[in-house]
Write an enzyme that holds these catalytic residues in place. Sequence first.
Site, mmCIF file in Angstrom:
data_model
loop_
_atom_site.group_PDB
_atom_site.id
_atom_site.type_symbol
_atom_site.label_atom_id
_atom_site.label_comp_id
_atom_site.label_asym_id
_atom_site.label_seq_id
_atom_site.Cartn_x
_atom_site.Cartn_y
_atom_site.Cartn_z
ATOM 1 N N ASP A 27 -0.513 4.530 12.845
ATOM 2 C CA ASP A 27 0.677 5.385 12.920
ATOM 3 C C ASP A 27 1.094 5.541 14.379
ATOM 4 O O ASP A 27 0.379 6.157 15.160
ATOM 5 C CB ASP A 27 0.330 6.738 12.289
ATOM 6 C CG ASP A 27 1.421 7.773 12.497
ATOM 7 O OD1 ASP A 27 2.578 7.383 12.755
ATOM 8 O OD2 ASP A 27 1.109 8.980 12.395
ATOM 9 N N ASP A 104 5.134 -9.120 1.038
ATOM 10 C CA ASP A 104 4.895 -8.826 -0.363
ATOM 11 C C ASP A 104 6.223 -8.967 -1.103
ATOM 12 O O ASP A 104 7.244 -8.421 -0.671
ATOM 13 C CB ASP A 104 4.370 -7.393 -0.500
ATOM 14 C CG ASP A 104 3.255 -7.282 -1.514
ATOM 15 O OD1 ASP A 104 3.495 -7.675 -2.665
ATOM 16 O OD2 ASP A 104 2.172 -6.797 -1.162
ATOM 17 N N ASP A 212 3.744 -10.104 -6.234
ATOM 18 C CA ASP A 212 3.163 -9.019 -7.033
ATOM 19 C C ASP A 212 3.272 -9.308 -8.531
ATOM 20 O O ASP A 212 4.370 -9.630 -9.019
ATOM 21 C CB ASP A 212 3.963 -7.741 -6.685
ATOM 22 C CG ASP A 212 3.334 -6.489 -7.215
ATOM 23 O OD1 ASP A 212 2.291 -6.081 -6.688
ATOM 24 O OD2 ASP A 212 3.902 -5.894 -8.158
ATOM 25 N N GLU A 280 -0.112 -13.001 -7.469
ATOM 26 C CA GLU A 280 -1.077 -12.062 -8.066
ATOM 27 C C GLU A 280 -0.943 -12.165 -9.585
ATOM 28 O O GLU A 280 0.154 -11.984 -10.115
ATOM 29 C CB GLU A 280 -0.794 -10.630 -7.608
ATOM 30 C CG GLU A 280 -1.868 -9.668 -8.067
ATOM 31 C CD GLU A 280 -1.402 -8.228 -8.225
ATOM 32 O OE1 GLU A 280 -2.245 -7.335 -8.163
ATOM 33 O OE2 GLU A 280 -0.188 -7.994 -8.446
ATOM 34 N N HIS A 352 -5.707 -3.498 -1.639
ATOM 35 C CA HIS A 352 -5.299 -2.093 -1.715
ATOM 36 C C HIS A 352 -5.469 -1.505 -3.120
ATOM 37 O O HIS A 352 -5.197 -0.327 -3.318
ATOM 38 C CB HIS A 352 -3.843 -1.970 -1.262
ATOM 39 C CG HIS A 352 -2.912 -2.721 -2.159
ATOM 40 N ND1 HIS A 352 -2.904 -4.105 -2.227
ATOM 41 C CD2 HIS A 352 -1.990 -2.311 -3.052
ATOM 42 C CE1 HIS A 352 -2.025 -4.499 -3.122
ATOM 43 N NE2 HIS A 352 -1.447 -3.431 -3.637
ATOM 44 N N ASP A 353 -5.878 -2.319 -4.085
ATOM 45 C CA ASP A 353 -6.065 -1.847 -5.464
ATOM 46 C C ASP A 353 -7.532 -1.745 -5.858
ATOM 47 O O ASP A 353 -7.832 -1.296 -6.972
ATOM 48 C CB ASP A 353 -5.388 -2.810 -6.454
ATOM 49 C CG ASP A 353 -3.875 -2.845 -6.307
ATOM 50 O OD1 ASP A 353 -3.294 -1.831 -5.884
ATOM 51 O OD2 ASP A 353 -3.285 -3.900 -6.606
HETATM 52 C C1 NOJ Z 1 0.123 -4.807 -8.194
HETATM 53 C C2 NOJ Z 1 0.009 -4.132 -6.868
HETATM 54 O O1 NOJ Z 1 -1.028 -4.721 -6.136
HETATM 55 C C3 NOJ Z 1 -0.214 -2.665 -7.136
HETATM 56 O O2 NOJ Z 1 -0.555 -1.948 -5.985
HETATM 57 C C4 NOJ Z 1 1.036 -2.116 -7.784
HETATM 58 O O3 NOJ Z 1 0.805 -0.782 -8.175
HETATM 59 C C5 NOJ Z 1 1.440 -2.924 -9.012
HETATM 60 N N1 NOJ Z 1 1.320 -4.333 -8.831
HETATM 61 C C6 NOJ Z 1 2.859 -2.627 -9.376
HETATM 62 O O4 NOJ Z 1 3.722 -3.182 -8.422
#
Ligand code: NOJ
Length: 580
Positions: A27, A104, A212, A280, A352-353
């Site tokens: 930041d 992305d 995505d 993805e 990040h997931d």
């Molecule tokens: C996959 C992404 O990696 C995730 O963070 C997101 O919530 C969903 N797709 C919806 O875009």
Amino acid sequence: MIPVNRTEPAWWTTSVVYQVYPRSFADSDGDGIGDLAGVTGRLDYLHELGIDVLWLSPIYPSPQDDNGYDISDYQDVDPLFGTLADLDELIAQAHQRGIKIVMDLVVNHTSDEHPWFVESRSSVDSPKRDWYWWRPARPGTTPGEPGAEPTNWGSFFSGPAWEYDEASGEYYLHLFSRKQPDLNWENPEVRRAIHQMMRWWLDRGVDGFRMDVINMISKELPPRDGAVPTAERDGVVPAGAVHGDGGPFFLCGPRIHEFLAEMHAEVVAGHEATLLTVGEMPGVTIEQAQLFTDPDRHEVDMVFQFEHVGVDQGDSKWDVLPLRLTALKESLGRWQEGLAKAGWNSLYWNNHDQPRVVSRFGDDGEHRVRSAKLLGTVLHLHRGTPYVYQGEELGMTNAPFAAVEDFRDIESVNHYRSAVELGADPRRVLDGLRRMGRDNARTPMQWDASPGAGFTTGTPWIGVNPNHVEVNAETAVADPDSVFHHYRRLIELRRSEPAVALGDFTMLLEDDPVVYAFLRRLGDVELLTVANFSGAPARPAVPGYDEWLEAELLLGNVAGSSGPELAAWEARVHRRTMTG
Ligand code: NOJ
């Protein structure tokens, strides 16, 4: 032994990608949220780590319902993160350091505040009505009442996948939050608009796209009810037992290959030598991945599959099982084999997931440093392109979330509410969130030991992990034995040792519950990786291991170790040249 693909290797076979989640990275203006200038300010750090490509999670204008994966303008930057000029500066500065920028691309859905959807929603006669999935209520039901949705599909973020629009009396589809309506890819105007937008980004200097949930863009028509209760789909589970599983109708649907080939022809063709495309793809099978990534088919360079991050899951992602190393090996080994002849693997533990891998498959207590190095070693020595998620190179861990109020992620917050409403024990639900919640990956990057972890001088949007006082970049860069320097060596090895990038792959010791072992071979060079996934010493039962002990030790994570036994969480990479 798996044969090697003999065609000219693409540039990304020797590359390592680093993912930045801008909101949590750095930041620069003290508002508690990371931004683009913050990323630019840290490029020297990334350059020192040695990465080739930086994948930037979404920075576009967005209501931030899903932290930017709900986009309201594809061709601008959200003021939260800066300006287009800041992005141009980041691209230029990255390029100066030889780092490519991958954006992305979130085009399965937009935000409900995107002008396309606003227009689509405005009237059943709107020229953009058909840009999204509008459907009437189920015949014989009262629109808007529970159960009147056009199909029984659950959304990935709890509740039904259809939202009722009172003004027009119809429902729209949203596989994710109700603020993320799905685009209708059947409509050629939608596809054209997206291709145009992608070309605009390439003209601006970006080097590719991470796409995505791209295997969800083609839906089987007409949409029909799915099986109840919801089946698990490789780590992405439509929550709520009352909903049906729409997965079979939208995962790798009937036109997916056509849509990706068209996108390639319209956007990527002619630029293959410099761009990277990675799709993805939850629920993708090896057979499908072979088709998606076969260079002759011109679809995408590689995919993110989800099988190996599902091996510790039971009925849903929240139902966490102990890791069975044999299952992890079986899965990754099969993917290595499946994409050996044509196609290519992407390799990842984290993004990040996903929860932090050192907490998930390693030991984030006594053996944090060693197990983080082991996990990095095992991943990077597979055949494929490795992805490092911010902080993974420091051995960052899951966060000690105390209460549901500490979570920020829409998936976790909605799941907690809906599971508790359905009668689940709140403590058990919270336990699932602590272990699998996406916020584990989203706590601020730990730059130093100061109160804001060097991430911010303000109040961070999500709590800093208290262990930043010892786990941080400043300490790690100064310590030659740190996880950071181990990752740096792994990245270097990919460039200096061609067998790491291109060698064939043979899994060993498939049934061994604690030792992960495999061979890589290229020409007369042979590499053996052995890794002890346990806190007790273990002896790799690799045939002829005594001879390997005489060979060069390319990399290890226990100083001075050389005997036939691996210490707790020890990993070694041996190298030898085959004779005769
Ligand atoms: C996959 C992404 O990696 C995730 O963070 C997101 O919530 C969903 N797709 C919806 O875009």
